[in-house]
Design an enzyme around this catalytic site. Structure first.
Site, PDB file in Angstrom:
ATOM      1  N   LYS A 134       0.812  -1.214   0.000  1.00  0.00           N
ATOM      2  CA  LYS A 134       0.000   0.000   0.000  1.00  0.00           C
ATOM      3  C   LYS A 134       0.844   1.261   0.000  1.00  0.00           C
ATOM      4  O   LYS A 134       0.340   2.345  -0.277  1.00  0.00           O
ATOM      5  CB  LYS A 134      -0.973  -0.028   1.178  1.00  0.00           C
ATOM      6  CG  LYS A 134      -2.001  -1.128   1.018  1.00  0.00           C
ATOM      7  CD  LYS A 134      -3.173  -0.965   1.968  1.00  0.00           C
ATOM      8  CE  LYS A 134      -4.248  -1.992   1.687  1.00  0.00           C
ATOM      9  NZ  LYS A 134      -3.856  -3.352   2.162  1.00  0.00           N
TER      10      LYS A 134
HETATM   11  C1  LIG Z   1      -4.618  -4.323   1.773  1.00  0.00           C
HETATM   12  C2  LIG Z   1      -3.927  -5.613   1.734  1.00  0.00           C
HETATM   13  C3  LIG Z   1      -4.363  -6.649   0.927  1.00  0.00           C
HETATM   14  C4  LIG Z   1      -5.606  -6.537   0.088  1.00  0.00           C
HETATM   15  O1  LIG Z   1      -5.446  -5.631  -0.971  1.00  0.00           O
HETATM   16  P1  LIG Z   1      -6.717  -5.049  -1.733  1.00  0.00           P
HETATM   17  O2  LIG Z   1      -6.180  -4.127  -2.741  1.00  0.00           O
HETATM   18  O3  LIG Z   1      -7.575  -4.378  -0.708  1.00  0.00           O
HETATM   19  O4  LIG Z   1      -7.415  -6.224  -2.325  1.00  0.00           O
HETATM   20  C5  LIG Z   1      -3.631  -7.814   0.895  1.00  0.00           C
HETATM   21  N1  LIG Z   1      -2.528  -7.961   1.654  1.00  0.00           N
HETATM   22  C6  LIG Z   1      -2.083  -6.996   2.455  1.00  0.00           C
HETATM   23  C7  LIG Z   1      -0.877  -7.227   3.281  1.00  0.00           C
HETATM   24  C8  LIG Z   1      -2.754  -5.789   2.520  1.00  0.00           C
HETATM   25  O5  LIG Z   1      -2.315  -4.823   3.298  1.00  0.00           O
END
Ligand SMILES: *Cc1c(COP(=O)(O)O)cnc(C)c1O
Length: 433
Positions: A107
């Site tokens: 993210k």
């Molecule tokens: C947010 C997150 C996900 C999921 O990602 P999305 O884009 O919401 O589907 C998967 N793994 C981790 C570690 C995350 O932080």
């Protein structure tokens, strides 16, 4: 570039409005009107480009002058100042390590790009921008780090009390300054609903300059498409490629679909979920049945009504068949996830985090059905973010990177909040008006 709302394709806005507003008034989601198809010359020179250069090229093609090239270059160069690494753990199995940013999760890509983009768009404004973000774990940490000390921007993070890991909580609650953490007595879906309602409230939108930083913001989605190209570039033989994407809100997978639309040759995507399996269920049955999220080991994927389902639907013109051609769904329990982590570790020595492990399992299941494909599993977080769980499951010590270890000594500062819209509204008005 122009964007439309998934609820009304005729009302177009520019990038500035889409980024600062976050969500359109009609409760749809913003999407690009014209997605570019990258020319063969781009793919030919891909091998010689750095990740930052790839990001700049794709960014230029998508944004079409909405941000001048010089500014865009500075945004991608400062946002992506860490590596993206493809690691081959077995002949046809590759792990795309997306955890080298400050919050140790993928993210960071979206959050850092969005923070800089917003900052660029508000540089000449007087009113402060208040950025709201609901998090099930990792978003908040990435957004907090991405926006910390950004001039002209205040950040409010909502997270479900008791449902994020101790380290995740530290990432949300220890920066201070322009970053405030609200500990909500409820689930992630409650947090997300609170944020969504803020944008539908006319009094709040009149009095405060508000925006959102969830994967619903288009400025978070766009940069997530860049690393699919980077992964493809790092393959020895880039053919028959399947991406396995551990998914919750489906921003990451939607960004992969964008990459495919822009010309990246992908056989298909695997939607890998924990037991919060509304999308795999939809792929199987054609029925979309949102429901409250259940807690799991891969808690950043505990989402019961993924907001990007709307965008995927838009990309496939609401046709179930389109979905099924591009995406295979897989769902795994915590027990299976733990077994997958052990199996991978014992056979290859690679330490997966619980989210990546769900992607690994989906890839193994799909590869058993389709020989001759090669898989890229998105490893969405560093295993050290879930150090307790990972070391218990693998019965081994997990190395903790310094940027995480230093958090342990900082003091948590959060504000407790009922999952009630009026209370949240009063709090916002009192603090920012
Ligand atoms: C947010 C997150 C996900 C999921 O990602 P999305 O884009 O919401 O589907 C998967 N793994 C981790 C570690 C995350 O932080």
């Amino acid at each position: 570039m122009q964007l439309y709302s998934t609820k009304n394709k005729r009302k177009l806005v520019d990038l500035r409005q889409a980024v600062l507003q976050g969500l359109p008034e009609d409760n749809g989601l913003y999407m690009m009107r014209d997605l570019p198809v990258l020319p063969p010359s781009f793919f030919k020179q891909l091998k010689s480009l750095s990740f930052q250069e790839i990001s700049l090229e794709i960014g230029k093609a998508i944004l079409k002058g909405s941000i001048p090239k010089k500014e865009l270059r500075s945004i991608v160069e400062t946002a992506f100042n860490f590596p993206v690494q493809l690691v081959k753990i077995e002949p046809a199995t590759n792990i795309l390590e997306l955890f080298y940013g400050p919050s140790l999760a993928f993210k960071d890509f979206g959050a850092r790009f969005m923070a800089r983009t917003m900052s660029y768009f508000i540089q000449n404004e007087e009113r402060e921008l208040i950025v709201l973000v609901a998090t099930s774990g990792d978003t908040g940490g990435a957004v907090a780090a991405g926006f910390h000390q950004t001039p002209g921007i205040q950040v409010v993070i909502l997270y479900p009390s008791g449902m994020v890991s101790a380290l995740q909580e530290k990432q949300l609650t220890t920066l201070g300054g322009n970053v405030k953490a609200l500990e909500v007595k409820g689930t992630f879906d409650d947090c997300q609903a609170l944020v969504k309602r803020v944008f539908l409230d006319t009094e709040l939108s009149r009095t405060l300059r508000l925006s959102s930083a969830n994967s619903i913001n288009i400025a978070r989605l766009i940069p997530q498409s860049f690393y699919y190209f980077e992964a493809w570039k790092q393959l020895e033989r880039p053919e028959n490629v399947v991406f396995s994407v551990p998914s919750g809100n489906f921003g990451n997978l939607t960004a992969g679909l964008l990459a495919m639309r822009m010309g990246l040759p992908v056989v298909k995507f695997l939607a890998a979920t924990n037991i919060n399996d509304v999308v795999p269920e939809y792929l199987r049955t054609g029925i979309y049945r949102p429901r409250p999220a259940q807690r799991t080991l891969s808690n950043a994927m505990d989402v019961g009504d993924p907001s990007n389902f709307e965008r995927m639907n838009d990309l496939f013109s609401f046709a179930w068949n389109g979905f099924r051609k591009a995406i295979e769904g897989y769902t795994f329990t915590d027990e299976a996830t733990k077994a997958g982590m052990r199996e991978c570790y014992q056979r290859t020595g690679y330490v997966l985090d619980p989210h990546g492990a769900v992607g690994y399992l989906a890839w193994k299941a799909s590869a058993a059905e389709h020989p001759k494909i090669q898989g890229i599993i998105l490893e969405t977080a560093h295993p050290a973010k879930f150090v307790q769980a990972v070391s218990d499951i693998l019965e081994t010590k997990v190395e903790i990177p310094e940027r995480l270890a230093s958090l342990a000594n900082l003091e948590k500062k959060s504000i407790s909040l009922e999952a009630d819209f009026e209370t949240f509204k009063m709090w916002l008005l009192k603090n920012y008006h």
